[in-house]
Motif scaffolding. Structure first.
Motif, PDB file in Angstrom:
ATOM      1  N   ALA A  73       0.839  -1.205   0.000  1.00  0.00           N
ATOM      2  CA  ALA A  73       0.000   0.000   0.000  1.00  0.00           C
ATOM      3  C   ALA A  73       0.874   1.256   0.000  1.00  0.00           C
ATOM      4  CB  ALA A  73      -0.928  -0.006   1.208  1.00  0.00           C
ATOM      5  N   GLU A  74       1.918   1.253   0.812  1.00  0.00           N
ATOM      6  CA  GLU A  74       2.785   2.417   0.903  1.00  0.00           C
ATOM      7  C   GLU A  74       3.590   2.625  -0.388  1.00  0.00           C
ATOM      8  OE1 GLU A  74       4.957   1.534   4.429  1.00  0.00           O
ATOM      9  OE2 GLU A  74       3.528   2.574   5.747  1.00  0.00           O
ATOM     10  N   GLU A  75       3.985   1.521  -1.028  1.00  0.00           N
ATOM     11  CA  GLU A  75       4.719   1.629  -2.284  1.00  0.00           C
ATOM     12  C   GLU A  75       3.842   2.194  -3.394  1.00  0.00           C
ATOM     13  OE1 GLU A  75       6.312  -2.184  -3.201  1.00  0.00           O
ATOM     14  OE2 GLU A  75       7.915  -2.060  -1.688  1.00  0.00           O
ATOM     15  N   LYS A  76       2.595   1.782  -3.422  1.00  0.00           N
ATOM     16  CA  LYS A  76       1.694   2.183  -4.502  1.00  0.00           C
ATOM     17  C   LYS A  76       1.031   3.528  -4.224  1.00  0.00           C
ATOM     18  CE  LYS A  76      -1.694   0.180  -7.626  1.00  0.00           C
ATOM     19  NZ  LYS A  76      -2.494  -1.016  -7.969  1.00  0.00           N
ATOM     20  N   TYR A  77       0.785   3.818  -2.939  1.00  0.00           N
ATOM     21  CA  TYR A  77       0.092   5.063  -2.577  1.00  0.00           C
ATOM     22  C   TYR A  77       0.895   5.798  -1.504  1.00  0.00           C
ATOM     23  CZ  TYR A  77      -3.778   2.929  -5.098  1.00  0.00           C
ATOM     24  OH  TYR A  77      -4.548   2.338  -6.078  1.00  0.00           O
ATOM     25  N   GLY A  78       2.099   6.166  -1.881  1.00  0.00           N
ATOM     26  CA  GLY A  78       3.006   6.807  -0.928  1.00  0.00           C
ATOM     27  C   GLY A  78       2.525   8.150  -0.410  1.00  0.00           C
ATOM     28  N   ASN A  79       1.697   8.844  -1.198  1.00  0.00           N
ATOM     29  CA  ASN A  79       1.215  10.163  -0.779  1.00  0.00           C
ATOM     30  C   ASN A  79      -0.120  10.113  -0.024  1.00  0.00           C
ATOM     31  OD1 ASN A  79       3.424  11.384  -1.986  1.00  0.00           O
ATOM     32  ND2 ASN A  79       2.378  11.647  -3.957  1.00  0.00           N
ATOM     33  N   ALA A  80      -0.601   8.906   0.232  1.00  0.00           N
ATOM     34  CA  ALA A  80      -1.899   8.773   0.907  1.00  0.00           C
ATOM     35  C   ALA A  80      -1.840   9.310   2.339  1.00  0.00           C
ATOM     36  CB  ALA A  80      -2.343   7.321   0.926  1.00  0.00           C
ATOM     37  N   LYS A  81      -2.931   9.899   2.762  1.00  0.00           N
ATOM     38  CA  LYS A  81      -3.060  10.289   4.164  1.00  0.00           C
ATOM     39  C   LYS A  81      -3.161   9.021   4.999  1.00  0.00           C
ATOM     40  CE  LYS A  81      -6.230  12.587   7.383  1.00  0.00           C
ATOM     41  NZ  LYS A  81      -7.539  13.291   7.516  1.00  0.00           N
ATOM     42  N   LYS A  82      -2.302   8.885   5.976  1.00  0.00           N
ATOM     43  CA  LYS A  82      -2.260   7.653   6.765  1.00  0.00           C
ATOM     44  C   LYS A  82      -3.163   7.777   7.991  1.00  0.00           C
ATOM     45  CE  LYS A  82       2.317   6.115   5.292  1.00  0.00           C
ATOM     46  NZ  LYS A  82       2.440   7.075   4.184  1.00  0.00           N
ATOM     47  N   ILE A  83      -4.057   6.808   8.116  1.00  0.00           N
ATOM     48  CA  ILE A  83      -4.976   6.777   9.259  1.00  0.00           C
ATOM     49  C   ILE A  83      -4.630   5.553  10.102  1.00  0.00           C
ATOM     50  CG2 ILE A  83      -7.387   6.597   9.985  1.00  0.00           C
ATOM     51  CD1 ILE A  83      -8.145   8.043   7.418  1.00  0.00           C
ATOM     52  N   ASP A  84      -4.027   5.813  11.241  1.00  0.00           N
ATOM     53  CA  ASP A  84      -3.565   4.752  12.143  1.00  0.00           C
ATOM     54  C   ASP A  84      -4.749   4.274  12.994  1.00  0.00           C
ATOM     55  OD1 ASP A  84      -2.327   3.092  13.944  1.00  0.00           O
ATOM     56  OD2 ASP A  84      -0.735   4.519  14.475  1.00  0.00           O
ATOM     57  N   LEU A  85      -5.124   3.023  12.810  1.00  0.00           N
ATOM     58  CA  LEU A  85      -6.248   2.458  13.568  1.00  0.00           C
ATOM     59  C   LEU A  85      -5.882   2.159  15.021  1.00  0.00           C
ATOM     60  CD1 LEU A  85      -7.605   0.030  10.819  1.00  0.00           C
ATOM     61  CD2 LEU A  85      -8.671   2.160  11.594  1.00  0.00           C
ATOM     62  N   LYS A  86      -4.605   2.151  15.306  1.00  0.00           N
ATOM     63  CA  LYS A  86      -4.109   1.939  16.682  1.00  0.00           C
ATOM     64  C   LYS A  86      -4.697   0.687  17.325  1.00  0.00           C
ATOM     65  CE  LYS A  86      -3.297   6.890  17.343  1.00  0.00           C
ATOM     66  NZ  LYS A  86      -3.603   8.102  18.143  1.00  0.00           N
ATOM     67  N   GLY A  87      -4.731  -0.374  16.535  1.00  0.00           N
ATOM     68  CA  GLY A  87      -5.176  -1.659  17.061  1.00  0.00           C
ATOM     69  C   GLY A  87      -6.673  -1.892  17.036  1.00  0.00           C
ATOM     70  N   LYS A  88      -7.441  -0.898  16.627  1.00  0.00           N
ATOM     71  CA  LYS A  88      -8.899  -1.066  16.583  1.00  0.00           C
ATOM     72  C   LYS A  88      -9.295  -1.974  15.416  1.00  0.00           C
ATOM     73  CE  LYS A  88      -9.732   3.454  18.697  1.00  0.00           C
ATOM     74  NZ  LYS A  88      -8.313   3.885  18.738  1.00  0.00           N
ATOM     75  N   THR A  89     -10.539  -2.343  15.394  1.00  0.00           N
ATOM     76  CA  THR A  89     -11.040  -3.274  14.378  1.00  0.00           C
ATOM     77  C   THR A  89     -11.845  -2.535  13.321  1.00  0.00           C
ATOM     78  OG1 THR A  89     -11.108  -5.123  15.939  1.00  0.00           O
ATOM     79  CG2 THR A  89     -12.510  -5.296  13.978  1.00  0.00           C
ATOM     80  N   MET A  90     -11.532  -2.801  12.055  1.00  0.00           N
ATOM     81  CA  MET A  90     -12.275  -2.186  10.958  1.00  0.00           C
ATOM     82  C   MET A  90     -13.012  -3.267  10.162  1.00  0.00           C
ATOM     83  SD  MET A  90     -11.094   0.661   8.158  1.00  0.00           S
ATOM     84  CE  MET A  90     -10.537  -0.304   6.768  1.00  0.00           C
ATOM     85  N   LEU A  91     -14.288  -3.000   9.909  1.00  0.00           N
ATOM     86  CA  LEU A  91     -15.160  -3.902   9.158  1.00  0.00           C
ATOM     87  C   LEU A  91     -15.839  -3.121   8.045  1.00  0.00           C
ATOM     88  CD1 LEU A  91     -17.095  -5.424  12.208  1.00  0.00           C
ATOM     89  CD2 LEU A  91     -15.314  -6.600  10.934  1.00  0.00           C
ATOM     90  N   PRO A  92     -16.459  -3.817   7.092  1.00  0.00           N
ATOM     91  CA  PRO A  92     -17.348  -3.107   6.169  1.00  0.00           C
ATOM     92  C   PRO A  92     -18.461  -2.424   6.961  1.00  0.00           C
ATOM     93  CG  PRO A  92     -17.008  -5.393   5.487  1.00  0.00           C
ATOM     94  CD  PRO A  92     -16.455  -5.273   6.866  1.00  0.00           C
ATOM     95  N   GLY A  93     -18.934  -1.291   6.502  1.00  0.00           N
ATOM     96  CA  GLY A  93     -20.034  -0.613   7.182  1.00  0.00           C
ATOM     97  C   GLY A  93     -21.229  -1.540   7.331  1.00  0.00           C
ATOM     98  N   PHE A  94     -21.907  -1.451   8.448  1.00  0.00           N
ATOM     99  CA  PHE A  94     -23.065  -2.315   8.684  1.00  0.00           C
ATOM    100  C   PHE A  94     -24.209  -1.944   7.736  1.00  0.00           C
ATOM    101  CE2 PHE A  94     -21.496  -2.508  13.307  1.00  0.00           C
ATOM    102  CZ  PHE A  94     -20.754  -3.649  13.054  1.00  0.00           C
ATOM    103  N   ILE A  95     -24.846  -2.958   7.192  1.00  0.00           N
ATOM    104  CA  ILE A  95     -26.000  -2.789   6.311  1.00  0.00           C
ATOM    105  C   ILE A  95     -27.228  -3.268   7.065  1.00  0.00           C
ATOM    106  CG2 ILE A  95     -27.066  -3.487   4.131  1.00  0.00           C
ATOM    107  CD1 ILE A  95     -24.186  -3.933   3.061  1.00  0.00           C
ATOM    108  N   ASP A  96     -28.176  -2.396   7.227  1.00  0.00           N
ATOM    109  CA  ASP A  96     -29.399  -2.688   7.968  1.00  0.00           C
ATOM    110  C   ASP A  96     -30.345  -3.500   7.083  1.00  0.00           C
ATOM    111  OD1 ASP A  96     -31.719  -2.600   9.492  1.00  0.00           O
ATOM    112  OD2 ASP A  96     -32.154  -0.502   8.993  1.00  0.00           O
TER     113      ASP A  96
END
Length: 574
Positions: free
Chosen positions: A71-94
């Protein structure tokens, strides 16, 4: 000389191409891009648990899923968002709730029992209703509404009645909506508005309760008998739709939902939602179902387009209400309830909301027009009716029984094993409601017996059969809270702490599938959302803990930290 000229020409050409490529690359690099990393990123792409190190978002879509190094090699200029160990999932669909009703409750008296509210007896209801009129300076003659009372959780173990309401609010029409959404109590002024008297007959599929040994109505109106009161309520509340529209979206987003649902919507409200969407007021996506009473009109309306998003809003299909509520004892069963049923003397099996003939006609019309059906159905006798309607429509239209039309059985709570097997054969899908195990599991054991109660919302069996069940809140029946829905599917624990159907417990991963990938499939959105896959919308929910790694009983304590819709944060926990 010619060779020199040709060489110079091609050199200029290649130089030009190289400059264009460099310009395109530079232009691409300047596109706002975000890289999420350093967390437990769960893709939900398969039935196997898959984690990745990084996800990259660009222009509202996922453009990369994989290792952080790549990811860093391909998108080196991307804004980095550090999840700091949290869990990321697809958004919940009701998969199923009532967005409009959730919005409407913002102008009503909250009569819910614990843990949603604090009402535990009928005097408390009366005091709240009386106080609401005083606090809001409501003049005589104006309608007053309450919502969420639950007779099974009141100390009196009964519904309030019109006499009690008349004593505190004699000069206002009053209607109290039961937590099930399938019945309510009106006072004398409200009953008079719709000419409900001692001479009134029960409408087809409905019941008007009377005081013992009397023809005088108590005020309790069930199923189709409540429709006039609910329609009036929706009309009164419509004036405040715009006021509460944004707040309602915020409520869904705060619970990690990036696609909300309105499970039965009138034509005027559909137009209101589309107007809001066209005005750029959608913070999350909203999917609605049109009402079955207007099925033919909706199909013939060229301005109403089904199954297509327009500015974050779409009308997916048609909702049919085929029976009632199991805790309200109006769901339609093949075997009777084990406890007393209001308005019924013997062999009380609940109420179908429609005749078989009427249901057959609706299926035939919908299938003939490729209109997706979502059928509210709780009791197994109603499932039998649905199977017959499906078979009849397919036979008349010469359609395969297993055509991919994704007919959805909403709730499907007391479907039998043989009926689940028919779902597989007919290519139908259930949308379950495991929150019932907590809120009314004890009541179901009492009313239906342990065997039937334990097979409530049989998710585990359905998954083993190869189905893709979803799982919902049916808000306002239970609160919008996907985390609690995951917890209820995994634990199936009742208010009293009993396990309701141990064999139907599912894994946390399967419970999450029900509100991500399976929910996307239900809505024909599997190519758009529901998994963290390159090319799909950048809809994410970030949790403080991983539901797959905490102790099962503490899943309900997990917090939504942030909700991201197409790369933009729409909720951030303070």
């Amino acid at each position: 000389m010619k060779k020199i000229i040709y060489s110079l020409f091609f050199l200029a050409l290649f130089s030009s191409c190289g400059q264009n490529e460099t310009q395109e690359t530079a232009q691409k690099d300047e596109t706002p891009t975000q890289m999420y990393f350093n967390g437990e990123i769960l893709t939900m792409e398969t039935d196997e648990v898959v984690y990745v190190e990084a996800v990259v978002e660009q222009e509202g879509k996922i453009v990369f899923v994989g290792s952080q190094k790549d990811a860093e090699e391909k998108y080196g200029n991307a804004k980095k968002i550090d999840l700091k160990g949290k869990t990321m999932l697809p958004g919940f669909i009701d998969p199923h709730s009532h967005f409009g009703m959730v919005s409407n409750t913002m102008g009503q008296v909250d009569l819910n029992p614990a843990p949603v509210g604090d009402v535990n007896n009928i005097p408390a209801i009366m005091e709240k209703m009386k106080q609401y009129k005083a606090d809001n300076n409501i003049p005589d003659g104006e309608w007053i509404y309450g919502w969420g009372y639950d007779d099974g959780q009141l100390e009196e173990k009964r519904h309030p009645n019109k006499r009690e309401l008349d004593a505190v609010l004699p000069n206002n029409p009053v209607y109290l909506q039961h937590t099930s959404g399938h019945m309510g109590v009106a006072n004398s002024a409200a009953l008079a508005k719709f000419d409900v008297t001692a001479e009134s007959k029960n409408p087809d599929g409905g019941n008007i309760e009377h005081f013992p040994n009397s023809t005088e109505p108590t005020g309790l109106v069930q199923e189709t008998a409540m429709y006039p009161f609910v329609e009036k309520m929706m009309g009164v509340m419509a004036a405040a739709q715009a006021e509460h529209f944004g707040t309602t979206q915020d409520y869904y987003a705060a619970n990690g939902i990036t696609t909300a649902h309105d499970g039965m919507t009138g034509r005027s409200t559909i137009q209101f939602y589309q107007d809001q969407a066209d005005a750029g007021k959608m913070k999350i996506d909203l999917v609605v179902l049109a009402g079955y009473s207007e099925l033919e009109d909706n199909i013939n309306d060229s301005t109403l387009v089904f199954k297509e998003y327009k500015n974050g809003f779409k009308t997916q299909g048609t909702k049919i209400v085929a029976d009632g509520s199991p805790q309200g004892k109006t769901a339609f069963f093949t075997k009777p309830f084990l406890t007393e049923v209001p308005g019924c003397a013997h062999q009380c099996r609940g109420l179908p909301s429609l005749t078989q003939e009427a249901l057959d006609k609706l299926f035939l019309t919908a299938y003939d027009n490729n209109n997706q059906l979502f059928i509210h159905c709780n009791g197994d006798a109603t499932v039998d009716m649905i199977m017959k309607a499906h078979e009849n429509a397919c036979e008349e239209l010469n359609h395969p029984l297993d055509k991919d039309r994704r007919t959805i059985i909403i709730h499907a709570q007391f479907s039998r094993q043989d009926q689940l097997e028919k779902f597989v054969e007919y290519n139908m899908q259930p949308s379950f409601f495991t929150n019932h195990a907590y809120f009314w599991g004890d009541v179901h054991v009492e009313n239906l017996g342990k065997e039937r109660a334990d097979f409530l919302s049989p998710m585990a069996t359905s998954i083993k059969l190869g189905l893709k069940p979803t799982n919902h809140s049916d808000a306002t029946v239970t609160p919008i809270d996907p985390i609690f829905t995951i917890w209820s599917a995994v634990n199936r624990i009742s208010r009293s702490g009993k396990i309701i159907g141990e064999n139907e417990r599912v894994t946390p991963y399967q419970a999450i599938q029900a509100i991500t990938s399976n929910a996307a499939y239900e809505l024909y959105d599997e190519d758009l959302k529901g998994t963290l896959t390159k090319g799909k919308l950048a809809d994410f929910v970030i949790l403080d803990k991983n539901p797959l790694k905490v102790e099962a009983g503490s899943i309900k304590d997990i917090q939504v930290v942030e909700t991201v819709k197409e790369g933009k944060s729409v909720y951030l926990r303070e």
